[in-house]
Design a protein around this motif. Sequence first.
Motif, PDB file in Angstrom:
ATOM      1  N   GLN A  62      21.983   2.243  16.307  1.00 30.49           N
ATOM      2  CA  GLN A  62      22.814   2.739  15.969  1.00 30.49           C
ATOM      3  C   GLN A  62      24.221   1.731  15.845  1.00 30.49           C
ATOM      4  N   PHE A  63      24.004   0.715  17.050  1.00 31.15           N
ATOM      5  CA  PHE A  63      25.487  -0.243  17.541  1.00 31.15           C
ATOM      6  C   PHE A  63      24.899  -1.135  17.985  1.00 31.15           C
ATOM      7  N   ILE A  64      23.752  -2.061  17.600  1.00 30.85           N
ATOM      8  CA  ILE A  64      23.441  -3.393  17.998  1.00 30.85           C
ATOM      9  C   ILE A  64      24.328  -4.538  17.143  1.00 30.85           C
ATOM     10  N   PRO A  65      24.978  -3.979  15.876  1.00 26.33           N
ATOM     11  CA  PRO A  65      25.864  -5.453  15.202  1.00 26.33           C
ATOM     12  C   PRO A  65      26.630  -6.205  15.818  1.00 26.33           C
ATOM     13  N   ARG A  66      27.533  -5.256  16.776  1.00 25.64           N
ATOM     14  CA  ARG A  66      28.611  -4.795  17.507  1.00 25.64           C
ATOM     15  C   ARG A  66      28.562  -5.924  18.477  1.00 25.64           C
ATOM     16  N   LEU A  67      26.338  -6.238  19.107  1.00 25.96           N
ATOM     17  CA  LEU A  67      26.433  -7.488  19.692  1.00 25.96           C
ATOM     18  C   LEU A  67      27.062  -8.887  19.264  1.00 25.96           C
ATOM     19  N   PHE A  68      26.990  -9.242  18.690  1.00 22.79           N
ATOM     20  CA  PHE A  68      27.727 -10.118  17.719  1.00 22.79           C
ATOM     21  C   PHE A  68      29.122 -10.576  17.293  1.00 22.79           C
ATOM     22  N   ARG A  69      29.663  -9.860  17.705  1.00 21.82           N
ATOM     23  CA  ARG A  69      31.357  -9.865  17.369  1.00 21.82           C
ATOM     24  C   ARG A  69      31.596 -11.138  18.042  1.00 21.82           C
ATOM     25  N   SER A  70      30.952 -11.416  18.902  1.00 22.09           N
ATOM     26  CA  SER A  70      31.569 -12.876  19.770  1.00 22.09           C
ATOM     27  C   SER A  70      31.196 -13.616  18.213  1.00 22.09           C
ATOM     28  N   LEU A  71      30.360 -13.692  17.621  1.00 22.42           N
ATOM     29  CA  LEU A  71      29.978 -14.902  16.766  1.00 22.42           C
ATOM     30  C   LEU A  71      30.843 -15.021  15.183  1.00 22.42           C
ATOM     31  N   GLN A  72      31.104 -13.770  15.743  1.00 21.50           N
ATOM     32  CA  GLN A  72      32.149 -13.243  14.031  1.00 21.50           C
ATOM     33  C   GLN A  72      33.741 -14.046  14.077  1.00 21.50           C
ATOM     34  N   THR A  73      33.932 -14.856  15.901  1.00 26.65           N
ATOM     35  CA  THR A  73      35.711 -14.747  15.857  1.00 26.65           C
ATOM     36  C   THR A  73      35.579 -16.543  15.213  1.00 26.65           C
ATOM     37  N   GLU A  74      34.629 -17.356  15.228  1.00 24.96           N
ATOM     38  CA  GLU A  74      34.314 -18.426  14.645  1.00 24.96           C
ATOM     39  C   GLU A  74      33.198 -18.898  13.773  1.00 24.96           C
ATOM     40  N   HIS A  75      32.986 -17.816  13.022  1.00 25.91           N
ATOM     41  CA  HIS A  75      32.009 -17.901  11.936  1.00 25.91           C
ATOM     42  C   HIS A  75      31.974 -16.538  10.562  1.00 25.91           C
ATOM     43  N   ALA A  76      32.614 -17.122   9.695  1.00 21.37           N
ATOM     44  CA  ALA A  76      32.448 -16.007   8.858  1.00 21.37           C
ATOM     45  C   ALA A  76      30.948 -15.189   8.616  1.00 21.37           C
ATOM     46  N   CYS A  77      30.302 -14.362   9.343  1.00 23.53           N
ATOM     47  CA  CYS A  77      29.606 -13.547   9.260  1.00 23.53           C
ATOM     48  C   CYS A  77      29.656 -12.149   9.885  1.00 23.53           C
ATOM     49  N   ALA A  78      28.832 -11.426   9.561  1.00 23.76           N
ATOM     50  CA  ALA A  78      28.294 -10.086   8.997  1.00 23.76           C
ATOM     51  C   ALA A  78      26.782  -9.957   9.600  1.00 23.76           C
ATOM     52  N   PHE A  79      26.584  -8.908   9.829  1.00 25.76           N
ATOM     53  CA  PHE A  79      25.523  -8.049  10.685  1.00 25.76           C
ATOM     54  C   PHE A  79      25.663  -6.717  10.146  1.00 25.76           C
ATOM     55  N   GLU A  80      24.044  -6.412  10.071  1.00 28.95           N
ATOM     56  CA  GLU A  80      23.617  -5.291   9.955  1.00 28.95           C
ATOM     57  C   GLU A  80      21.833  -4.095   9.725  1.00 28.95           C
ATOM     58  N   VAL A  81      22.379  -3.905  10.619  1.00 28.00           N
ATOM     59  CA  VAL A  81      20.901  -3.041  10.543  1.00 28.00           C
ATOM     60  C   VAL A  81      20.147  -3.203   9.182  1.00 28.00           C
ATOM     61  N   ILE A  82      19.265  -3.174   8.950  1.00 25.44           N
ATOM     62  CA  ILE A  82      18.255  -2.773   7.342  1.00 25.44           C
ATOM     63  C   ILE A  82      16.937  -1.857   7.401  1.00 25.44           C
ATOM     64  N   ARG A  83      16.973  -2.017   8.969  1.00 22.68           N
ATOM     65  CA  ARG A  83      15.332  -0.834   8.682  1.00 22.68           C
ATOM     66  C   ARG A  83      14.565  -1.115  10.571  1.00 22.68           C
ATOM     67  N   ARG A  84      14.362   0.292  10.443  1.00 18.08           N
ATOM     68  CA  ARG A  84      13.843   0.314  12.088  1.00 18.08           C
ATOM     69  C   ARG A  84      12.947   0.770  12.392  1.00 18.08           C
ATOM     70  N   ILE A  85      11.818   0.152  13.363  1.00 20.96           N
ATOM     71  CA  ILE A  85      10.094   0.213  12.342  1.00 20.96           C
ATOM     72  C   ILE A  85       9.783   0.884  13.910  1.00 20.96           C
ATOM     73  N   GLY A  86       8.700   1.109  14.189  1.00 25.25           N
ATOM     74  CA  GLY A  86       8.217   1.122  15.543  1.00 25.25           C
ATOM     75  C   GLY A  86       7.658  -0.137  16.416  1.00 25.25           C
ATOM     76  N   GLN A  87       7.293   0.076  17.664  1.00 22.07           N
ATOM     77  CA  GLN A  87       6.975  -0.729  18.095  1.00 22.07           C
ATOM     78  C   GLN A  87       5.859  -1.877  18.225  1.00 22.07           C
ATOM     79  N   ARG A  88       5.578  -2.658  18.322  1.00 17.18           N
ATOM     80  CA  ARG A  88       4.685  -2.786  17.273  1.00 17.18           C
ATOM     81  C   ARG A  88       3.651  -4.158  19.041  1.00 17.18           C
TER      82      ARG A  88
END
Length: 247
Positions: free
Chosen positions: A17-43
């Motif tokens: 639901q919200f993990i892409p916001r963990l990487f927002r500090s990287l976005q201050t220095e790099h042109a980047c984007a993060f998005e969840v593409i799949r949730r899986i069961g823990q292996r």
Amino acid sequence: MQRHRSGLIVTGEGEAQFIPRLFRSLQTEHACAFEVIRRIGQRSPRSGPVPALRVTGTALRIPSKDEEEIGLAALRHMHQWPGSFVILLDDLEWDRREKAQSVFGRYREALDAVLGTCGLSHAAAVHFFVMMLEAYYLACPDALQSALGIDFPQPDGDVESLRNPVSAIKDRFPAFDKIEHGRLIVEKLDIPAALSDPATCASLRTLFAWCVKAMAGEFGMRYRLADGELFWVTQMQIEALPDSPPG
């Protein structure tokens, strides 16, 4: 400037639901984007080899469940966004800490089986939140105080060594909800501050080091990449990245 895209494969509901916001500090220095593409069961580690299944009457191999949910999900993202990356994120809880290498190997095998055939294995990585994402909340007392409205002490030692960070939070805030409050806390987390001690948070630092190198960034004092500890299980993925990003 090329915009670096990273697709996230996650195992937790909160992360989905919200993990892409963990990487927002990287976005201050790099042109980047993060998005969840799949949730899986823990292996968990495999108890033995998995037999290869083939299409009846042919030599075509049927992808395993791991390869379908992990490897093929990564490949679809990379085909949609050429030059992009994929990061699989999993919690490494206390009772799985001794199995980290085996769990890592299973995830890595699923990625390599699919991506290796087209030379893209280096563009995907597996990283762990040790011992769960909530450990890093404790590394940022200001974020906890702002989100929950009560004081939290500065942690002693490495938060990645805490047996149960959720319990540590609930000791001071019994109503803590991993989804409701986690969303608020992640929004306020100061990752450079959490990684300011080079002797702590090795797994989190390894994740950010991988991201920085993937985007052709420099290892400086931000996140203490120049002198900080890295997680021995996952750090070799940094070395596997090319010196310049693909595409």
